[in-house]
Design a protein around this motif. Sequence first.
Motif, PDB file in Angstrom:
ATOM      1  N   LYS A  46       0.820  -1.217   0.000  1.00 54.21           N
ATOM      2  CA  LYS A  46       0.000   0.000   0.000  1.00 54.21           C
ATOM      3  C   LYS A  46       0.855   1.268   0.000  1.00 54.21           C
ATOM      4  N   ASN A  47       2.101   1.155   0.432  1.00 56.82           N
ATOM      5  CA  ASN A  47       2.992   2.305   0.499  1.00 56.82           C
ATOM      6  C   ASN A  47       3.674   2.496  -0.855  1.00 56.82           C
ATOM      7  N   GLU A  48       3.482   3.660  -1.456  1.00 50.51           N
ATOM      8  CA  GLU A  48       4.048   3.882  -2.792  1.00 50.51           C
ATOM      9  C   GLU A  48       5.572   3.878  -2.775  1.00 50.51           C
ATOM     10  N   GLY A  49       6.199   4.321  -1.686  1.00 49.68           N
ATOM     11  CA  GLY A  49       7.655   4.292  -1.589  1.00 49.68           C
ATOM     12  C   GLY A  49       8.196   2.877  -1.656  1.00 49.68           C
ATOM     13  N   VAL A  50       7.470   1.947  -1.055  1.00 49.26           N
ATOM     14  CA  VAL A  50       7.868   0.536  -1.104  1.00 49.26           C
ATOM     15  C   VAL A  50       7.729   0.017  -2.532  1.00 49.26           C
TER      16      VAL A  50
END
Length: 168
Positions: free
Chosen positions: A29-33
């Motif tokens: 869910k985390n775009e950075g990941v």
Amino acid sequence: EVRRTAAGHLASLMGGECAPALAELLKDKNEGVRLEALRILARLEERSEMPAIVALLKDPRGNVRAEAVETLAKLGEASAVPLIAKCLEDKSDYVRKQASEALIKLDDRSVIPGLIDLLDHRQSDVCFNAAKVLIHFKEKSSASTLLRHLKNKSPYVRAEAIRILGRF
């Protein structure tokens, strides 16, 4: 941040063997990941997770879509060329720019007919990104379509058309 850092460490330790785990991180869910997982797959030159990378061309975040385009280009994935060409019409100008650069890098002339069609797109930057790729291919047949943009009411469009025509 922890998951993103862990992905980098995982890749350092395991190399290409970590591809399935990275593919799972592409769904995070985390775009950075998601971004970091894409960058690592590109750095590892890992092609085994192409469906997961291609799926990110529809991510809700423009920078993730742009990174997916860039990853596909870095991997030299010719089968993704038609999908990347569709990204020239993405709602994000950054994605459109990355798509034009990716198509130049992939150097696949099969996109030329579609690019010529985009020269009449209602959004001028879509037209000009397509034109940049056509210039790379030295596709002079697109010049007549670009000539029509010299009569556009927008000074930006006229100036960009002149600049692009000058590069032929």
